[in-house]
Design an enzyme around this catalytic site. Structure first.
Site, PDB file in Angstrom:
ATOM      1  N   CYS A   1      -0.300  -0.889   5.978  1.00  0.00           N
ATOM      2  CA  CYS A   1      -0.091  -0.140   4.741  1.00  0.00           C
ATOM      3  C   CYS A   1       0.508   1.231   5.031  1.00  0.00           C
ATOM      4  CB  CYS A   1      -1.406  -0.007   3.987  1.00  0.00           C
ATOM      5  SG  CYS A   1      -2.760   0.655   4.990  1.00  0.00           S
TER       6      CYS A   1
ATOM      7  N   HIS B   1      -7.042   2.886   3.724  1.00  0.00           N
ATOM      8  CA  HIS B   1      -5.854   2.274   3.139  1.00  0.00           C
ATOM      9  C   HIS B   1      -4.884   3.363   2.719  1.00  0.00           C
ATOM     10  CE1 HIS B   1      -3.359  -0.559   1.002  1.00  0.00           C
ATOM     11  NE2 HIS B   1      -3.499   0.111  -0.134  1.00  0.00           N
TER      12      HIS B   1
END
Length: 1346
Positions: free
Chosen positions: A178, A482
Site C-alpha cells: 500500500c 496501512h
C-alpha cells in the site's frame, strides 16, 4: 421496498389494475461496492418482455441500457438475453414469487452512467455532482472520513467487481504494498512528473524492458490513464525493482521508498533529457552553519534536500507542535553550543560559545514535507507512533522561512561544499530524536550538491506560495499499518481518495480529519484514544501559472506513447477475451479406472460450456491417455461422487447436448465429479438413473471363512428389503430363500436386515453402501445374529490388519503356517499337549467369553464403577485378513475400510499417554520425535456425537466389545491411578501375580513368510502377519516368539514410518490400534525394558566440529539412578561400541534440546528427582579436556568464541564457568582467555540453533553488540541456563576492507560452509528489512547489498 416474508407479494391495488399475473423482480447491483447492499424492486406484468425489463432497470438505476447484464440469482447465474422479446414467464420467471436478479458488468466493463460524459481520468467531464464516500479505513461511527483506529481492508468478491465512476483507476495491493501504491498515485497525479516521463523514449535495443524502471513506470501511468479496468497490477513495476514475491510481504516507509526510487530514476536517466528531472522538481537548498558568538566568525556549507523532515514532538517534551508552520520554525531555530559542547573557532583559536543551525536558501518546485510520527520511547524501549494533532494549510507560504541575506556570504566565512562524507548532515541535533542504529539511516533526505547545480532563480524565489495536492496517510501503529493517499486533481480541483483498488471522491473536510489527534466526540478520555490515522507525508506545488503544467491529452502524446497505448489496449482486449473464455469454462475433477493397471487415475477436465458431451468425452479420452488401450466408442462420461465412490447418473442419448446444460451451468466448484467409464467391446454400458443408490455386495462363505470381492448393485431407497434380496439374487445368482443381508452402516456397525417389508431408506441406506450377503442352508441361521458364526467372521474381518514384520538375521523364521495362536493362550485356549482347537471352536468359545464378560462389565458400571469405561476411539484403515484357502488372490481384493477402535479402559492412564506425547514436558526430544510419538487416542466417537456408547447388533455397546476381551486379564487386580506401573516409562510385561499379560487375552493371529517386501534386503527374513488390532503389544510379542527364536523379553519392536525412521514401541499394555494396514515393523534383538526403565539416546557433543551432534549409542537409565551410576554403566558400552576410552571424571552428561546443549548434569543428581526423564529421551555426552569444573547448580557454563574483525576470523569455542550471572564476571573470564582489555571488550549473544553459525561478512553488523545490562538473565540476553553461545571482540580492532572480488569470493566460501552445517546463509534480524531497488533487476540481493 422489498416485501417482507409475511406480506403479500403483489399489492392488491396492482392486482386489481390488471387481470394478468405479475412478476416481482428484486435486482441487486453488484457492479459497485457502494451499491452491493442496495436492491431495487420492480413489479411487472407477466407479459413484459425481457428487453423491456432491461430498459426499466436501466431507468431505475441510472445506467445506459445495453451496458450491463442481468443474471438469475439462484446460484446458476444464467444471463438473460437482452435482445429477446419473449415474456418474463417464458424466460423462466415465476409469477407470484420473488425473482432475484444480479446486475453485473457486461464483457468485463463497468456500466455506463446516463450522465457520464467521459471515461478517462484526465477528461474535463468528470462528474462533480456526485459525492462518493471516503474510501479509507472505515470509521467506527459511520461518518465519512478517517477512523480513530486502523481497520484492515477486507475486499469481498463484490468489491472486486466494482469500478470507480470517478474516471480514475486504482492499484492492486500485492500483499503489503500500500505504501508503494500511495506514492505511485501521487507521482501519477503530478503533471510535471507524468509529462516528463511520457517524453522519455525507451530504446529496447539498449535495455531489457523487464528491468527498465522508467519504462515500467511509463507503462503503468499509461494504463492508469487509459485502462477501463478498476485496478492495475504493480507486479511489473516491482519486478523491475529487482524484487521477488517476498518483498510484497515487507511493509516499508513511504518516504524511504520515495528517496530510493528517485535515486534509482536518476541513475537510469543519466545522459538523457530527464537526467536532472528529480533535482529540477524536488530538490531544494539549505545552509548548515556554525557562528561564533564572540567574534561573529561563521563556518558553513551548502546542502541539498529532497524533503524536509518535521518533528511532531520535540525531544524530551510532552507537547507536540500544533501546526506545520510551528515545526518549520523549530527546524530552522538555531541551538547554542556551550559548556562541554563549545565550538572551536578558527579565528579565535579557542573553544567558544557558538550558535548552530540551518537556513533555507532555495525551496523546490514540488515541496515534500515528512511528518516524523515514528519515534523511540526510551521508557518502554520500543518504537512508537506519535498520533498528536498537527494541522497543515491548503496553501503554505514559505517566505518566512527563506534566508534572503544568505544570497552572498561574508569574506570572513568559511564555505565548504557538501561531499559524499557529509551526506545526510542537513539535520540539527535537536531534530535527531529518532532511535537510529548502525544500519538505519536518518529518515530525512539530503543529497550531495555539485558545482553543476543551477543557481536559484530569483524570480521564482519572490513567489513562495505553495498549494497542497497530496496527503499520504498512515493508519496503524509503529509495528505496522496501512497507507493510502488523498490527492487533489489539478484538472478539476477535486480531492480523491486513492486506497489501493478503490478510488472515490472526498471533500476538504475529509482532509482535515487526517490532522491526527483525538476527535471532538471522544469525551474525557480523548488523549487515550487518539486517532491512529493521520497524515504522514505532504506534497505541495508552487503556485506559478507560468510554470504550472497541465496533463497531456491523448492527442498530445508523443508517438512512442501512442504506440504504447495501442499495444496495451490490444493486450487488454486479449486478456478480456481470455477471461471470457475462462468465465465460460467448466472445471471438474476427472477420474478413470485404467483398464490395464486397474488403478483409479485422477486428472482435471476443463471444457467450454458450449462443447457437447461427445466432444467432452473425446477430450477426457486424450487426457487419460487411453488411445491404444480401449476404443473411443467404449468410453463415456458419467456423474460421479469420488468421496462416497458413487455413480450418480449416466447421460444416455445426450451426446449432442452442451456441457453447460448437463452440468447445471458454469460454477466455481461442483458438488460432483466426472468418471470416464470404460467397457469391453462385447459389453453394454449399465444405465445409471438419478435417485439410485449404489450398494457394494460382499458374498460371505462360511465354510471357507472367506469374503469375495465386491459386486456393485444399484437400488432405490424406496425398495423393501425383500425386493432388495430379489435384486441381489438376480445380480449374483444366489438363492433368496436363506439369504441373510448385513448392512455395515458406520465403521463396523453391523445391522442384520431382517424385516422384509422395511424400506432401504428406513434401514439407513445412503448414496454408497456396503452389505455382506450369506445364503447357505446351515444351522447358523437359527442362532441369534450376535451369536452366529457370520457375526464372528465379520467382526474378525473388520478388526484384522496386515503387517510386515522384518525379523533379525539369526531368527529361525516360520516353523509352520499359523492361523491361530502359536502357543496356548491362557483362559481362551485350552492348554492341551495334543491337537489344537479348530478355528470355529476357538471363535465360538471366545465369543461366549466376550458376551459374558461384557454383561459383567455392564453390571459393574451400573453400580457406579465408571473408572473402567472409556470414551476413546481410534479410526484406522484396515483390510480383511488373508485366509488360508486363498492367500494369494485375496490381497488384490482387499478393500480399505474405516473402523472404530476403542482404547483399553483398564490401562488408559493419563500419565502413560503423556509420557509418549510431551515426554514429561522435557524438551530433549526433537520436534520430529514428538510428532511421531504423540499417539494418544481421540476422545470422540465418530458415529455418536454425544459420546454415548454406540449400540451394536449384538446389544453390546462399542466400548464393551474390546474391553470385555481384556477384562479377564486384570481380573482381581486393584484399580488405581497412582501405581508404579503407570508412572514408569514402560509397562511391565507381567502382572503382580507373575502371570503373563499376553496370556490373559485371545486375539486372531496368522503369520507366514513373505518375500519381495520393498525396502527389505533379500537375505533378511520377513513375516506377513494378519492380526487383530485389538491385541496388546505384549501379546503380539509373545505370538512372535517362535518366529524370532527368543523370549519376548529379549527382543524389541520398532515401528517404521514413511521416512524410514524407526521408533521403539514400549507400551506393552497398549493395543495395535494405532497401526494400519501394510505397516512395517522391525524386530531387533536386545533386552526389553523393565518397570521404571527408560531407553535413552546418547549423542556426543563436539563443539568445534562442523557437525557438533553425533549419535553414539542407546542406553538404559532407570528411575532413582544417579548420574554417576549411569556414567559408570556407559563406560564399558562406549569402549565396546564406540571405541571411546574414557574415565568417569573426563566426560559429562548434559541436557539436549534439539541440537542445543543445555543443563550440565552433576554426578549426584538423581533421575526423576532432579532430572526429568522419559521414553526415547536424548542427552549429550561431552568429553572434557580436564576435570569437571561444574560442581554446583548455581554455576553457569557458557561457550565463548572470539571474533577477530581485522582477520575476518572466528576462534574455536572455549568454555567459561561463572559463579554468578554477572556480566562483569563474564567479561573478566573472556579477558583471561584473550588479549582484549576489559574496557575494550564487547560481546553479543549468538542467535539460532547451536553452534549459532553466522557469516563472517555479517557478524560485525548483525549481532547486538555490547548490550546495556549488568546481569545475564535480563533483557535482551535472557541467559539462565548452561550452553548459551557468546561472541566477543575488541572494539578497537578495525574491520578488514575487501575488494569486490575478495568479497564475492568470501561470500561463496561462507555460503558453502553455512549450507553444509544446515544453517541459512543470511540471518534475518528482527529489525525492518532495508528497502533496496536493484538497478539491474538482479535477484542476487547479497551481491548488491553494498
Amino acid at each position: 421496498m422489498v416485501p417482507g416474508e409475511d406480506s403479500p407479494l403483489v399489492p392488491k391495488e396492482i392486482e386489481n389494475a390488471a387481470d394478468e399475473p405479475r412478476v416481482l423482480c428484486i435486482v441487486q447491483d453488484t457492479t459497485s461496492c457502494r451499491s452491493i447492499n442496495e436492491r431495487i424492486t420492480l413489479n411487472l406484468p407477466a407479459s413484459t418482455s425481457v428487453r423491456q425489463l432491461y430498459e426499466d432497470v436501466a431507468s431505475k438505476v441510472g445506467y445506459v441500457s445495453g451496458t450491463f447484464s442481468l443474471k438469475f440469482g439462484n446460484g446458476d447465474m444464467t444471463e438473460l438475453d437482452a435482445t429477446r422479446d419473449r415474456s418474463l414467464l417464458g424466460a423462466g420467471f415465476e409469477a407470484g414469487k420473488k425473482n432475484f436478479l444480479h446486475l453485473t458488468d457486461k464483457n468485463g466493463e463497468q456500466p455506463q452512467l446516463t450522465s457520464d460524459e467521459s471515461g478517462t481520468a484526465d477528461s474535463s467531464g468528470l462528474d462533480d455532482s456526485t459525492q462518493e464516500k471516503f474510501i479509507g479505513p472505515l470509521p467506527r461511527d459511520g461518518t465519512v472520513g478517517c477512523t480513530s483506529d486502523y481497520v484492515s481492508q477486507n475486499y469481498s468478491y463484490s468489491s472486486l467487481l466494482s469500478k470507480s465512476d470517478t474516471g480514475y483507476v486504482g492499484l492492486v495491493n500485492q500483499a503489503m504494498t500500500c505504501y508503494l501504491n500511495s506514492l505511485l498515485q501521487t507521482l501519477f497525479m503530478t503533471p510535471e512528473f507524468r509529462n516528463a516521463l511520457y517524453k522519455w523514449a525507451f530504446e529496447e535495443s539498449e535495455e531489457d524492458p523487464v528491468t527498465s524502471i522508467p519504462y515500467q513506470l511509463q507503462r503503468l501511468f499509461v494504463l492508469l490513464q487509459t485502462s477501463k479496468k478498476r485496478a492495475i497490477e504493480t507486479t511489473d513495476v516491482t519486478r523491475s525493482f529487482g524484487w521477488d514475491s517476498s518483498e510484497a510481504w515487507q511493509q516499508h516507509d513511504v518516504q524511504e521508498l520515495c528517496r530510493v526510487m528517485f535515486d534509482a530514476l536518476e541513475q537510469k536517466w543519466k545522459q538523457t533529457e530527464q537526467a536532472d528531472l528529480i533535482n529540477q522538481l524536488y530538490q531544494g537548498k539549505l545552509k548548515d552553519y556554525v557562528r561564533c558568538l564572540e567574534c561573529g566568525y561563521e563556518s558553513w556549507r551548502i546542502d541539498t534536500f529532497l524533503d524536509i523532515p518535521l518533528v511532531i514532538r520535540p525531544y524530551g517534551s510532552n507537547t507536540a507542535f500544533g501546526s506545520v508552520e510551528e515545526a518549520l520554525h523549530a527546524f530552522i531555530q538555531p541551538e547554542t553550543l556551550d559548556g562541554q559542547n563549545q565550538y572551536f573557532c578558527e579565528r579565535c583559536k579557542k573553544k567558544c560559545d557558538a550558535r548552530k543551525g540551518l537556513r533555507f536558501l532555495h525551496f523546490p518546485y514540488l515541496l515534500t514535507l515528512q511528518l516524523k510520527r515514528f519515534d523511540f520511547d526510551y521508557t518502554s524501549m520500543h518504537r512508537i507512533k506519535l498520533n498528536d494533532r498537527m494541522t497543515f494549510p491548503e496553501e503554505l507560504d514559505m517566505s518566512p522561512f527563506i534566508d534572503v541575506e544568505d544570497e552572498k556570504s561574508p569574506q570572513t566565512e568559511s564555505c565548504t561544499d557538501s561531499g559524499a562524507e557529509n551526506e545526510g548532515s542537513c539535520h540539527s541535533d535537536q531534530m535527531s530524536n529518532d532511535f537510529c542504529t548502525d544500519d538505519t539511516l536518518d529518515e530525512g533526505i539530503c543529497l550531495e550538491s555539485s558545482n553543476s547545480v543551477d543557481k536559484p532563480n530569483k524570480s521564482l524565489e519572490k513567489n513562495s506560495l505553495y498549494e497542497l495536492f497530496s496527503v499520504m496517510v498512515h493508519s496503524g501503529s509503529a509495528a505496522g499499518g496501512h497507507y493510502y493517499a488523498c490527492i487533489k486533481s489539478f484538472s478539476d480541483d477535486q480531492w480523491y481518495s486513492f486506497n489501493d483498488q478503490h478510488v472515490s471522491r472526498i471533500t476538504p473536510e475529509d482532509i482535515k480529519k487526517t490532522y491526527g489527534g483525538s476527535t471532538a466526540n471522544r469525551g474525557y478520555y480523548s488523549s487515550a484514544f487518539a486517532s491512529s490515522t493521520n497524515a504522514y507525508m505532504l506534497m505541495y506545488r508552487l503556485k506559478n501559472p507560468a510554470r504550472n503544467a497541465k496533463f497531456l491529452e491523448a492527442s498530445e502524446f508523443p508517438d512512442h506513447i501512442k504506440h504504447l497505448v495501442q499495444k496495451e489496449k490490444e493486450q487488454e482486449e486479449e486478456e478480456k477475451r481470455q477471461r471470457e473464455i475462462e468465465r465460460n469454462t467448466c472445471k471438474l475433477k476427472l477420474f478413470c479406472m485404467n483398464p490395464l493397471k486397474q488403478t483409479l487415475t485422477e486428472n482435471k477436465l476443463e471444457v467450454h460450456k458450449d462443447k457437447t458431451m461427445k466432444e467432452a468425452v473425446e477430450m477426457a479420452y486424450k487426457i487419460m491417455d487411453l488411445e491404444g488401450v480401449v476404443p473411443l466408442d467404449c468410453c463415456r462420461l458419467v456423474k460421479y461422487d469420488e468421496f462416497h465412490d458413487y455413480l450418480e447418473r449416466s447421460y444416455e442419448d445426450e451426446e449432442d447436448r452442451p456441457m453447460g446444460l448437463l452440468l447445471g451451468g458454469v460454477k466455481s466448484s461442483y458438488m460432483f465429479d466426472l468418471l470416464l467409464e470404460t467397457k469391453r467391446p462385447d459389453q453394454v454400458f449399465q444405465l445409471y438413473k438419478p435417485g439410485e443408490v449404489m450398494v457394494k455386495v460382499y458374498v460371505v462363505n462360511l465354510k471357507t471363512e472367506s469374503i469375495a470381492p465386491p459386486v456393485s448393485v444399484r437400488a432405490y431407497l424406496s425398495q423393501t428389503i425383500q425386493e432388495f434380496m430379489d435384486l441381489i439374487a438376480k445380480s449374483i445368482d444366489l438363492p433368496p430363500e436363506h439369504m441373510r443381508i448385513v448392512l455395515e452402516r458406520c465403521y463396523n456397525d453391523l445391522r442384520l436386515l431382517s424385516v422384509p417389508n422395511k424400506t432401504l431408506k428406513a434401514e439407513g441406506f445412503f448414496r454408497s453402501n456396503k452389505v455382506f450377503v450369506e445364503s447357505s442352508d446351515s444351522i447358523d441361521h437359527q442362532l441369534k445374529f450376535p451369536d452366529s458364526h457370520l457375526w464372528k467372521l465379520l467382526d474378525r474381518h473388520a478388526n484384522t490388519i496386515r503387517l510386515y514384520v522384518s525379523l533379525p538375521e539369526h531368527a529361525p523364521g516360520a516353523p509352520a503356517k499359523r492361523s491361530t495362536c502359536p502357543k496356548p493362550c491362557g483362559d481362551f485356549c485350552e492348554r492341551s499337549k495334543g491337537s489344537t482347537k479348530s478355528v470355529d471352536a476357538i471363535l465360538e468359545e471366545s465369543t461366549e467369553k466376550l458376551k459374558s464378560l461384557s454383561l459383567q462389565q455392564q453390571e459393574e458400571s451400573g453400580n457406579g464403577d465408571s473408572s473402567k469405561s472409556t470414551e476413546g476411539s481410534d479410526f484406522e484403515n484396515i483390510d480383511s485378513p488373508l485366509n488360508e484357502a486363498d492367500s494369494s488372490g485375496s490381497a488384490d481384493n482387499r478393500e480399505l475400510e474405516n473402523r472404530i477402535l476403542t482404547a483399553d479402559p483398564e490401562n488408559n492412564f493419563p500419565s502413560e499417554e503423556r509420557s509418549d506425547s510431551d515426554l514429561n514436558n522435557d524438551r530433549s526430544t526433537s520436534s520430529v520425535d514428538s510428532d511421531i510419538l504423540s499417539s494418544s487416542h481421540s476422545s470422540d466417537t465418530l458415529c455418536n456425537a454425544d459420546n454415548a456408547p454406540v449400540p451394536l447388533a449384538n446389544g453390546l455397546d462399542s466400548h464393551s466389545i474390546t474391553s470385555s476381551r481384556r477384562s479377564k486379564a486384570n481380573e482381581g487386580k486393584k484399580e488405581t491411578w497412582d501405581t508404579a506401573e503407570e508412572d514408569s516409562g514402560t509397562d511391565s510385561e507381567y502382572d503382580d501375580s507373575g502371570k503373563s499379560r499376553g496370556e490373559a487375552q485371545y486375539m486372531y493371529f496368522k503369520a507366514e513368510m513373505h518375500s519381495g517386501m520393498e525396502g527389505i534386503g533379500e537375505a533378511q527374513k520377513c513375516l506377513l502377519v494378519n492380526v487383530d488390532k485389538r491385541i496388546t503389544l505384549s501379546a503380539f510379542k509373545q505370538q512372535l516368539e517362535p518366529f524370532v527364536g527368543v523370549s519376548s523379553s529379549q527382543f524389541k519392536v520398532f515401528r517404521v514410518y514413511a521416512s524410514n525412521q524407526e521408533f521403539e514401541s514400549v507400551r506393552l499394555n497398549e493395543t495395535l490400534s494405532s497401526f494400519s494396514d501394510d505397516h512395517k515393523i522391525t524386530i531387533r534383538l536386545g533386552r526389553a525394558l523393565k518397570k521404571g526403565e527408560y531407553r535413552v539416546k546418547i549423542f556426543q557433543l563436539l563443539v568445534n566440529e562442523p557437525e557438533p551432534c553425533k549419535f553414539l549409542l542407546d542406553a538404559v537409565f532407570a528411575k532413582g539412578m544417579s548420574v554417576r551410576r549411569s556414567k559408570e554403566d556407559l563406560i564399558p558400552q562406549l569402549r565396546e561400541q564406540c571405541g571411546l576410552e574414557l574415565s568417569i571424571d573426563r566426560f559429562r552428561l548434559r541436557k539436549k534440546t534439539w541440537k542445543n546443549p543445555g543443563t550440565v548434569f552433576l554426578d549426584y543428581h538423581v533421575y526423576e528427582n532432579e532430572i526429568s526423564i522419559s521414553s526415547n529421551w536424548e542427552v549429550f555426552l561431552e568429553v572434557l579436556e580436564e576435570s569437571e569444573k561444574m560442581k554446583s547448580m548455581s554455576q553457569l557454563s557458557l561457550l565463548t568464541k572470539q571474533w577477530r574483525p581485522s582477520q575476518l576470523k572466528l576462534d574455536p569455542f572455549h568454555e567459561v564457568v561463572l559463579e554468578t550471572n554477572s556480566v562483569t564476571e563474564l567479561k573478566e573470564k573472556m579477558c583471561e582467555l584473550s588479549d582484549v582489555t576489559l574496557e575494550n571488550l564487547e560481546f553479543a549473544k549468538g542467535r539460532g540453533t547451536f553452534p549459532c553459525d553466522i557469516s563472517v561478512l555479517e557478524i560485525h553488523q548483525e549481532l547486538d553488540w555490547n548490550p546495556k545490562v549488568s546481569t545475564l538473565n535480563a533483557w535482551p540476553l535472557y541467559i539462565s541456563d548452561d550452553g548459551a553461545v557468546i561472541f566477543y571482540r575488541d572494539k578497537t580492532e578495525e574491520l578488514a576492507e575487501l575488494t569486490d572480488e575478495q568479497r564475492n569470493e568470501l561470500m561463496k566460501k561462507e555460503s558453502s560452509r553455512l549450507q553444509k552445517t544446515g544453517h541459512r546463509v543470511t540471518y534475518s534480524p528482527r529489525k525492518e528489512k532495508a528497502l533496496k531497488i536493484y538497478l539491474d533487476g538482479a535477484s542476487n540481493k547479497d551481491a548488491a547489498q553494498d
